[in-house]
Design a protein around this motif. Sequence first.
Motif, PDB file in Angstrom:
ATOM      1  N   LEU A  39      -3.077 -25.801  24.791  1.00 37.80           N
ATOM      2  CA  LEU A  39      -2.743 -24.705  25.697  1.00 37.80           C
ATOM      3  C   LEU A  39      -3.202 -24.982  27.127  1.00 37.80           C
ATOM      4  O   LEU A  39      -4.009 -25.876  27.374  1.00 37.80           O
ATOM      5  N   VAL A  40      -2.637 -24.192  28.047  1.00 34.77           N
ATOM      6  CA  VAL A  40      -2.981 -24.287  29.471  1.00 34.77           C
ATOM      7  C   VAL A  40      -3.499 -22.928  29.927  1.00 34.77           C
ATOM      8  O   VAL A  40      -2.811 -21.917  29.766  1.00 34.77           O
ATOM      9  N   TYR A  49      -3.660 -11.830  31.931  1.00 30.06           N
ATOM     10  CA  TYR A  49      -4.242 -13.129  31.636  1.00 30.06           C
ATOM     11  C   TYR A  49      -3.231 -13.895  30.781  1.00 30.06           C
ATOM     12  O   TYR A  49      -3.018 -13.564  29.616  1.00 30.06           O
ATOM     13  N   VAL A  50      -2.580 -14.876  31.413  1.00 36.51           N
ATOM     14  CA  VAL A  50      -1.454 -15.551  30.769  1.00 36.51           C
ATOM     15  C   VAL A  50      -1.779 -17.022  30.519  1.00 36.51           C
ATOM     16  O   VAL A  50      -2.185 -17.738  31.441  1.00 36.51           O
ATOM     17  N   ILE A  51      -1.609 -17.440  29.267  1.00 33.98           N
ATOM     18  CA  ILE A  51      -1.764 -18.864  28.946  1.00 33.98           C
ATOM     19  C   ILE A  51      -0.415 -19.413  28.495  1.00 33.98           C
ATOM     20  O   ILE A  51       0.498 -18.657  28.162  1.00 33.98           O
ATOM     21  N   ARG A  52      -0.291 -20.740  28.538  1.00 32.91           N
ATOM     22  CA  ARG A  52       0.879 -21.408  27.938  1.00 32.91           C
ATOM     23  C   ARG A  52       0.406 -22.175  26.717  1.00 32.91           C
ATOM     24  O   ARG A  52      -0.649 -22.785  26.760  1.00 32.91           O
ATOM     25  N   ILE A  53       1.178 -22.109  25.655  1.00 26.17           N
ATOM     26  CA  ILE A  53       0.712 -22.692  24.400  1.00 26.17           C
ATOM     27  C   ILE A  53       1.878 -23.263  23.589  1.00 26.17           C
ATOM     28  O   ILE A  53       3.002 -22.746  23.650  1.00 26.17           O
ATOM     29  N   ASN A  96       9.312 -19.858  27.667  1.00 26.37           N
ATOM     30  CA  ASN A  96       9.222 -20.182  26.233  1.00 26.37           C
ATOM     31  C   ASN A  96       7.798 -20.444  25.763  1.00 26.37           C
ATOM     32  O   ASN A  96       7.559 -20.562  24.568  1.00 26.37           O
ATOM     33  N   GLU A  97       6.865 -20.587  26.694  1.00 26.75           N
ATOM     34  CA  GLU A  97       5.514 -21.025  26.308  1.00 26.75           C
ATOM     35  C   GLU A  97       4.409 -20.005  26.608  1.00 26.75           C
ATOM     36  O   GLU A  97       3.284 -20.170  26.146  1.00 26.75           O
ATOM     37  N   ILE A  98       4.733 -18.963  27.378  1.00 24.81           N
ATOM     38  CA  ILE A  98       3.665 -18.058  27.826  1.00 24.81           C
ATOM     39  C   ILE A  98       3.306 -16.974  26.806  1.00 24.81           C
ATOM     40  O   ILE A  98       4.161 -16.513  26.058  1.00 24.81           O
ATOM     41  N   ILE A  99       2.034 -16.617  26.829  1.00 19.12           N
ATOM     42  CA  ILE A  99       1.556 -15.413  26.119  1.00 19.12           C
ATOM     43  C   ILE A  99       0.610 -14.677  27.060  1.00 19.12           C
ATOM     44  O   ILE A  99      -0.268 -15.294  27.661  1.00 19.12           O
ATOM     45  N   SER A 100       0.775 -13.370  27.159  1.00 13.75           N
ATOM     46  CA  SER A 100      -0.200 -12.549  27.876  1.00 13.75           C
ATOM     47  C   SER A 100      -1.202 -12.047  26.848  1.00 13.75           C
ATOM     48  O   SER A 100      -0.831 -11.342  25.910  1.00 13.75           O
TER      49      SER A 100
END
Length: 369
Positions: free
Chosen positions: A275-276, A291-295, A344-348
């Motif tokens: 993840l990023v 708070y958003v990560i990419r995974i 396609n990769e983000i999650i809050s």
Amino acid sequence: MNIPLMDLSGCYSQVYDEIMEKTKHVINNTQFILGEEVDRFEEEFAKYCNVNYIVSCGNSTDALIFSLKALGIGPGDIVITVPHTFIATAEAITAVGAKVDFIDIEESTYTMDPQKLKEYLERQDNTENIKAIIPVHLYGQMADMERLVEIAKQYNLKVIEDAAQAHGAELNGKRSGEYGDVATFSFYPGKNLGAFGDAGAAVTNNLQLAEKIRMLSNHGRLEKYVHQIEGYNSRLDNIQAAVLRVKLKYLEEWTDNRIKKAQYYTKLLSNNDNLVTPMIRKGARHVYHLYVIRINNRDKVRKKLSRKGINTGIHYPVPLHLQPAYKYLGYKEGDFPISEKVSNEIISLPMWPEIDKKSIKLICEEVNM
Ligand SMILES: *Cc1c(COP(=O)(O)O)cnc(C)c1O
């Protein structure tokens, strides 16, 4: 376990008595539209943003529409924004009769890419119809305003900051709202500063512009019986202003808490190669509306979290150029590859000022598992 994406009740219990007292006062005075609370809130929020003028409106979508109109933008004009934003940013452009065009985002910060803006402008035979850019300070971090403003100046474009998610965000010591010709803020309940309903504002250092926006928001008038132009009805309610005034006093404290919670997330997630975590621009104050990560395997991870009672969001799952509403613009998949990849990769992950560290730890353990 049930952890929501955001929980507004913490802030409210802290300010409940004060807000009840203030709103009771407004109700007893029966001054509901405009009035003392609106005037005071405008003064206080302009000061908070470090700007000279502010016009409060019914919501920030209207504030965007009035800002574009006040800048003289309309049919035949083109306004540029990003595909990775809430639809209101683009809707406002169409609402004044102008045409929307998109520039892709930076993969690191999810905001308008100045290099791509520059290349786009250099590619045009004629930039005469291109009138403005609307960078979006997404998730609470400002776009690269130094470079965007520089390019805009070169091509004589107006700059409107969509600061709906970025109250108090900073870049090199300047606050959101200080870089553009005008900036718009949302006080939708879930935003960093939220009313008890819809509310918004436009801020600017240009008096003429402020007066035009004021007229547009209030039936084309600055005085009661003189309508200079035809306008709209989109004003801040006195009750909402009373709520916002109370909450504004706590905004810095709440923002500092958001930053601390974000730092804790980042610490617990930083060893995970799948993840990023959010990248903070040099010289920036990110105010973490989200708070958003990419995974990798985003949908699988979301499902896993959901089974544990952890609610997450996707802001936003479909970039605007691929939305049915913008089919008429003729874009296709692949036209804005960074926005498409990111969506396609983000999650809050759950974020609000009072979220406890224990919850963050649990969430991170699930994400890391
Ligand atoms: C919330 C939001 C808006 C719209 O704000 P309203 O006050 O609901 O009209 C516009 N742009 C962005 C980026 C937003 O997040």
